[in-house]
Enzyme design. Structure first.
Site: not given
Length: 232
Positions: A47, A99, A112, A121
């Site tokens: 994405t 994200d 995640k 991240e």
């Protein structure tokens, strides 16, 4: 003159992008937020990849001056391909970040890390002023751990110690993540291993419990972070 090798020019996403049409819609939403002068944090995953393509088109069409702080080597390479200048947390704090996520619960807590980049991240989300999490409906769950285990980055020599202590705090299944395209386990960008852990119940303090284990670098639990969820 900017030099770019054929390897960079020919980069493409390495796998099939599931739910591409829905992800493309949310990618266009995030590109609309871009302003001249922005420093953006760029997350990992398919994405984020599509959002980066949409952002690059806007940068080119409107001749915007933007800079990117990537969360992984692959996203760094994509930024290079698209001509988006890279900077680091040594120099800048992101104005905003985008994200993806593997799971999102009703409290906007996340799992995640299927891409193995949860350490950077989390560092980026903690550093950024505004955080957009881009997901499709398949990622929305009533309870964390419904569809995916919790990824945990582990210093290799601490593997057995971490395994033992994860079981003590409630892990009922632990798997050393195997790599695709190479023999052996996944090796993270930091030179560590990834354990995928399943729990019967992920409590609000589970992120802190996991991080407190000696040898754990980071987990893929993001509980009560400052995030805005954008759903395609």
């Amino acid at each position: 003159m900017i030099w770019q090798s054929d390897l960079i020019k020919n980069l493409s996403w390495s796998d099939t992008i599931v739910n591409r049409e829905a992800k493309q819609k949310v990618a266009l939403k995030i590109a609309e937020k871009l302003k001249d002068g922005d420093v953006i944090g760029v997350g990992s995953g398919s994405t984020s990849f599509l959002a980066l393509l949409a952002i690059a088109e806007k940068v080119k069409a409107e001749r915007l001056n933007v800079k990117a702080i990537p969360t992984s080597v692959e996203i760094s390479l994509v930024c290079s391909k698209l001509g988006i200048p890279l900077v680091s947390l040594y120099e800048y704090r992101p104005d905003w970040l985008f994200d993806g996520a593997d799971e999102v619960d009703p409290n906007r807590s996340l799992i995640k890390g299927r891409g193995g980049a949860m350490f950077k991240e989390k560092m980026m989300i903690s550093s950024s002023l505004v955080n957009y999490i881009l997901v499709d409906e398949s990622k929305i769950v009533k309870k964390l751990g419904t569809n995916f285990p919790v990824p945990i980055e582990v210093f290799p020599q601490a593997l057995l110690l971490v395994e033992e202590q994860l079981k003590q705090i409630g892990a009922n299944s632990l798997t050393l993540r195997p790599a695709k395209g190479k023999d052996g386990p996944v090796i993270t960008e930091n030179g560590n291993l990834i354990l995928d852990a399943r729990f019967d119940d992920i409590t609000d303090d589970m992120e802190q419990k996991i991080k407190a284990i000696t040898g754990v670098i980071e987990s893929g639990l993001f509980i009560k972070y400052n995030v805005e969820i954008l759903i395609a």
